[in-house]
Design a protein around this motif. Structure first.
Motif, PDB file in Angstrom:
ATOM      1  N   ARG A 165       0.484  -1.491   0.024  1.00 54.00           N
ATOM      2  CA  ARG A 165      -0.001   0.168   0.200  1.00 54.00           C
ATOM      3  C   ARG A 165       1.288   1.043   0.063  1.00 54.00           C
ATOM      4  O   ARG A 165       0.577   2.102  -0.335  1.00 54.00           O
ATOM      5  N   ASN A 166       2.130   1.218   0.702  1.00 53.39           N
ATOM      6  CA  ASN A 166       2.943   2.498   0.551  1.00 53.39           C
ATOM      7  C   ASN A 166       3.217   2.996  -1.176  1.00 53.39           C
ATOM      8  O   ASN A 166       3.022   4.622  -0.577  1.00 53.39           O
ATOM      9  N   GLN A 174      -6.280   3.083   0.679  1.00 48.92           N
ATOM     10  CA  GLN A 174      -5.351   2.358   1.409  1.00 48.92           C
ATOM     11  C   GLN A 174      -5.884   2.101   2.617  1.00 48.92           C
ATOM     12  O   GLN A 174      -4.954   1.416   3.206  1.00 48.92           O
ATOM     13  N   ILE A 186      -6.057  -0.992   4.762  1.00 47.19           N
ATOM     14  CA  ILE A 186      -5.546  -1.565   6.007  1.00 47.19           C
ATOM     15  C   ILE A 186      -6.266  -1.714   7.378  1.00 47.19           C
ATOM     16  O   ILE A 186      -6.442  -2.313   7.993  1.00 47.19           O
ATOM     17  N   GLU A 190       2.602  -0.655   7.452  1.00 46.24           N
ATOM     18  CA  GLU A 190       2.410  -1.339   6.064  1.00 46.24           C
ATOM     19  C   GLU A 190       3.383  -2.059   6.660  1.00 46.24           C
ATOM     20  O   GLU A 190       3.566  -3.585   6.143  1.00 46.24           O
TER      21      GLU A 190
END
Length: 454
Positions: free
Chosen positions: A313-314, A377, A381, A439
């Motif tokens: 996701r970063n 995102q 998460i 993450e």
């Protein structure tokens, strides 16, 4: 229909329901400050920014009780009844009074907390760890079509207008109220999922949480409604104190600030720019359309296509921040600093460059695209980490997001544009760093448990 097919259909119905309802409410929020400035009455003294500040302030505190409401009423009915409050708020603008305007602002804050917590719960229940990212993107892209349809209507209705008459206002808000009611009834098409088919949490997601957190979302059938409500409230408090949630509170907060900016402040700024000519009011609708296009493109790229899972996701969150920084810089150059607080006649101040409609609309697209990168995102998460506590977890998410949105709507009454942009840039940097930290812990836990993908 297979359980997987039923779950995907539920996500699509949920997204369409929000798309229809927020075609009405999102458009309302985008134009209400402009409408209020044009309102022909000495009896009305409301402020769109103040109303939104009240909504998000009540929204933030109501998130603490929203899981309790959902535990008692259920997510489907929670969506419907809270959606009715949205419709009532929109209807206030047909014949607005100061007392009704602010009263329904308070009620909407409560309804919004229940609505978004129920949405997060349904999204998680209908997703697996491997599909939460895809489903988040599908929901987000569908919902953001609301910005396209609603603002297209505003652009066509207000094209070439320099002043909004009472008849213009009433026509628009009667239409929006009806649209909102249609969206509410679509929630009844969501089907119940088979509890036996519900996906179990992975070892990776469980290992990130303190002992006793991961399995506490279920409530025994023998428990009473009061016990369920109390249990849900306690879960929200416990989850808010976990390391992961504390780190995520900064990106949650940033999402609240930029939500305020693109959904209310930026449109008001464009409408106040006399340098854009007689069509400045119509530009509000066109800007909203391009924000919606950006949201849809982002949701499709990183959700429906699910490309982000290969790299985590970063990169997507970083792209969202980078896109916003570019947009903020161009807005700083292109829009006069007093535009957020200018009177109905508009601002006479000059920007740093010759104001350009093209640059303003490019910024609209960038704001929407960056927002979709960030929010898909965040939803992904939170749904991954707190699968068994989805309602309390999303309540904490919306609590932080909405309280910062309330703060932003409040200071939008007073702060010049460049200060608002600076605040967002600083908080965006800090929020992105703390998101990276969470993450990275997810990736480490995934490797430790030999889990293949997020």
């Amino acid at each position: 229909m297979s359980p997987e097919g039923k779950s995907l259909l539920n996500i699509i119905v949920l997204g369409i329901g929000f798309m229809v309802m927020f075609t009405a409410f999102g458009t309302c929020g985008n134009i209400e400050q402009t409408v209020i400035k044009s309102f022909n009455s000495t009896e009305f003294h409301g402020s769109g920014y103040t109303s939104m500040a009240i909504i998000y302030a009540v929204f933030s505190t109501s998130n603490l009780i929203a899981p309790s409401v959902i535990a008692v009423v259920g997510p489907q009915l929670s969506l419907f009844f809270s959606g009715l409050v949205y419709s009532a708020y929109i209807a206030v603008f047909i014949h607005p009074y100061t007392w009704s305007f602010y009263t329904f602002s308070v009620l909407l804050g409560v309804g919004a907390a229940v609505l978004w917590t129920a949405q997060g719960s349904l999204l998680t229940v209908n997703s697996k760890d491997s599909t939460i990212g895809r489903n988040s993107g599908i929901f987000w892209a569908l919902m953001q079509f609301s910005l396209f349809f609603g603002n297209l209507y505003i652009y066509l209705a207000w094209h070439g207008k320099t002043h909004i008459t009472d008849k213009d206002r009433q026509t628009v808000f009667i239409t929006l109220t009806v649209i909102s009611l249609v969206g509410n009834f679509l929630f009844f098409l969501i089907q119940k999922t088979d509890p036996e088919a519900a996906p179990a949490p992975t070892e990776a997601s469980e290992s990130l949480l303190p002992a006793g957190i991961s399995d506490s979302g279920s409530v025994a059938p023998s428990q009473g409604l009061g016990s369920q409500a109390l249990k849900a409230f306690k879960r929200s408090i416990e989850l808010a104190m976990t390391k992961e949630m504390l780190l995520l509170s900064l990106p949650f907060a940033y999402s609240g600030l930029e939500l305020t900016f693109y959904s209310g402040v930026y449109g008001t700024c464009l409408g106040a720019m006399t340098q854009f000519g007689e069509d400045a009011k119509g530009l509000i609708g066109l800007s909203g359309i391009l924000i919606g296009v950006g949201e849809i493109v982002g949701g499709g790229m990183f959700g429906i296509l699910d490309k982000c899972n290969r790299y985590g996701r970063n990169p997507v969150v970083f792209l969202g921040l980078l896109t916003h920084i570019v947009a903020f810089y161009l807005i700083f150059l292109n829009i006069a600093s007093d535009a957020p607080v200018a009177p109905e006649d508009g601002t006479q101040m000059q920007a740093f460059i010759q104001p350009s409609v093209s640059v303003a609309l490019i910024c609209s697209f960038l704001l929407g695209f960056g927002d979709s990168c960030y929010n898909t995102q965040l939803i992904s998460i939170v749904g991954y980490l707190f699968r068994d506590d989805s309602a309390p977890a999303f309540a904490v998410f919306k609590f932080v997001q909405s309280i910062m949105a309330a703060v932003a709507f409040f200071y939008s009454n007073y702060l010049l544009l460049h200060w608002q942009l600076l605040i967002m840039v600083l908080l965006g940097f800090m929020g992105t760093i703390t998101f990276f930290m969470v993450e990275w812990s997810v990736i480490r836990s995934r490797r430790d448990s030999d889990y293949g993908s997020i």
